[in-house]
Motif scaffolding. Structure first.
Motif, PDB file in Angstrom:
ATOM      1  N   ALA A   1       0.818  -1.272   0.070  1.00 45.28           N
ATOM      2  CA  ALA A   1       0.072   0.091   0.018  1.00 45.28           C
ATOM      3  C   ALA A   1       0.849   1.044  -0.004  1.00 45.28           C
ATOM      4  O   ALA A   1       2.052   1.176   0.596  1.00 45.28           O
ATOM      5  N   TYR A   2       0.331   2.315  -0.545  1.00 43.90           N
ATOM      6  CA  TYR A   2       0.910   3.705  -0.612  1.00 43.90           C
ATOM      7  C   TYR A   2       0.226   4.310   0.876  1.00 43.90           C
ATOM      8  O   TYR A   2      -0.811   4.094   0.849  1.00 43.90           O
ATOM      9  N   MET A   3       1.080   4.848   1.314  1.00 43.29           N
ATOM     10  CA  MET A   3       0.497   5.681   2.912  1.00 43.29           C
ATOM     11  C   MET A   3       0.115   7.189   2.335  1.00 43.29           C
ATOM     12  O   MET A   3      -0.771   7.562   2.847  1.00 43.29           O
ATOM     13  N   SER A   4       0.640   7.613   1.329  1.00 42.28           N
ATOM     14  CA  SER A   4       0.039   9.035   0.877  1.00 42.28           C
ATOM     15  C   SER A   4       0.308   9.063  -0.617  1.00 42.28           C
ATOM     16  O   SER A   4       1.197   9.626  -1.031  1.00 42.28           O
TER      17      SER A   4
ATOM     18  N   VAL B   1       3.909  10.937  -1.973  1.00 42.24           N
ATOM     19  CA  VAL B   1       5.016   9.931  -1.789  1.00 42.24           C
ATOM     20  C   VAL B   1       4.990   8.811  -2.431  1.00 42.24           C
ATOM     21  O   VAL B   1       3.905   8.170  -2.609  1.00 42.24           O
ATOM     22  N   THR B   2       6.075   8.441  -3.086  1.00 42.20           N
ATOM     23  CA  THR B   2       6.278   6.985  -3.893  1.00 42.20           C
ATOM     24  C   THR B   2       6.410   5.849  -3.019  1.00 42.20           C
ATOM     25  O   THR B   2       6.446   4.599  -3.872  1.00 42.20           O
ATOM     26  N   GLU B   3       6.802   5.888  -1.910  1.00 44.90           N
ATOM     27  CA  GLU B   3       6.958   4.867  -1.176  1.00 44.90           C
ATOM     28  C   GLU B   3       5.932   3.737  -1.066  1.00 44.90           C
ATOM     29  O   GLU B   3       4.751   4.193  -0.627  1.00 44.90           O
ATOM     30  N   ILE B   4       6.107   2.380  -1.329  1.00 43.90           N
ATOM     31  CA  ILE B   4       5.108   1.396  -1.017  1.00 43.90           C
ATOM     32  C   ILE B   4       5.613   0.794  -0.160  1.00 43.90           C
ATOM     33  O   ILE B   4       7.007   0.348   0.325  1.00 43.90           O
ATOM     34  N   LEU B   5       4.696   0.514   1.038  1.00 45.27           N
ATOM     35  CA  LEU B   5       4.864  -0.345   2.063  1.00 45.27           C
ATOM     36  C   LEU B   5       4.355  -1.685   1.845  1.00 45.27           C
ATOM     37  O   LEU B   5       3.394  -1.850   1.239  1.00 45.27           O
ATOM     38  N   HIS B   6       4.994  -2.750   2.459  1.00 45.59           N
ATOM     39  CA  HIS B   6       4.814  -4.180   2.387  1.00 45.59           C
ATOM     40  C   HIS B   6       4.180  -4.508   3.748  1.00 45.59           C
ATOM     41  O   HIS B   6       5.077  -4.566   4.667  1.00 45.59           O
ATOM     42  N   PHE B   7       3.128  -5.220   3.657  1.00 44.06           N
ATOM     43  CA  PHE B   7       2.584  -5.674   4.818  1.00 44.06           C
ATOM     44  C   PHE B   7       2.723  -7.175   5.159  1.00 44.06           C
ATOM     45  O   PHE B   7       2.411  -8.114   4.165  1.00 44.06           O
ATOM     46  N   PHE B   8       3.048  -7.736   6.290  1.00 46.09           N
ATOM     47  CA  PHE B   8       3.278  -9.034   6.560  1.00 46.09           C
ATOM     48  C   PHE B   8       2.584  -9.350   7.874  1.00 46.09           C
ATOM     49  O   PHE B   8       2.253  -8.739   8.612  1.00 46.09           O
TER      50      PHE B   8
ATOM     51  N   GLY C   1      -0.660   4.949  11.367  1.00 51.97           N
ATOM     52  CA  GLY C   1      -1.642   4.399  10.223  1.00 51.97           C
ATOM     53  C   GLY C   1      -1.149   3.022   9.997  1.00 51.97           C
ATOM     54  O   GLY C   1      -1.932   2.117   9.676  1.00 51.97           O
ATOM     55  N   LYS C   2       0.074   2.481   9.955  1.00 58.09           N
ATOM     56  CA  LYS C   2       0.524   1.038   9.391  1.00 58.09           C
ATOM     57  C   LYS C   2       0.081   0.374  10.687  1.00 58.09           C
ATOM     58  O   LYS C   2      -0.442  -0.842  10.184  1.00 58.09           O
ATOM     59  N   THR C   3      -0.082   0.617  11.876  1.00 59.05           N
ATOM     60  CA  THR C   3      -0.388  -0.299  12.782  1.00 59.05           C
ATOM     61  C   THR C   3      -1.931  -0.347  12.781  1.00 59.05           C
ATOM     62  O   THR C   3      -2.548  -1.615  13.059  1.00 59.05           O
TER      63      THR C   3
END
Length: 96
Positions: free
Chosen positions: A22-25, A29-36, A81-83
């Motif tokens: 997911a993108y957080m913003s 921001v182009t950073e993609i977060l990976h959730f596990f 947000g991630k949490t």
């Protein structure tokens, strides 16, 4: 993820599953977060966790019930947000 989990939580997990990205913003921001997610038990505890001092990590390891965590979102105690996303995933998919 296995190494990071051990360093930060003290648990040596064996099976880690990527659940989504997911993108957080998006748009700023182009950073993609990976959730596990990963299952764990008390027998998998190998150290106290807390991160690595030489990486200047100072992580407080907390273990609370999913119901308490959801209450902490409602009260504003959990604001990351991630949490929040991961806790909602756990609740929606009945992982606990």
């Amino acid at each position: 993820m296995k190494r990071e989990t051990e360093e930060e939580t003290g648990y040596k997990v064996t099976e880690v599953r990527k659940i989504f990205e997911a993108y957080m913003s998006p748009g700023s921001v182009t950073e993609i977060l990976h959730f596990f997610v990963a299952a764990y038990s008390k027998s998998m505890k190998v150290n106290e966790g807390g991160g690595l001092e030489h990486e200047q990590e100072n992580i407080e390891v907390m273990e609370i019930s999913i119901d308490r965590a959801m209450q902490m979102i409602d009260s504003g105690e959990i604001m990351d947000g991630k949490t929040i996303i991961l806790l909602q995933y756990v609740k929606l998919h009945n992982l606990l």
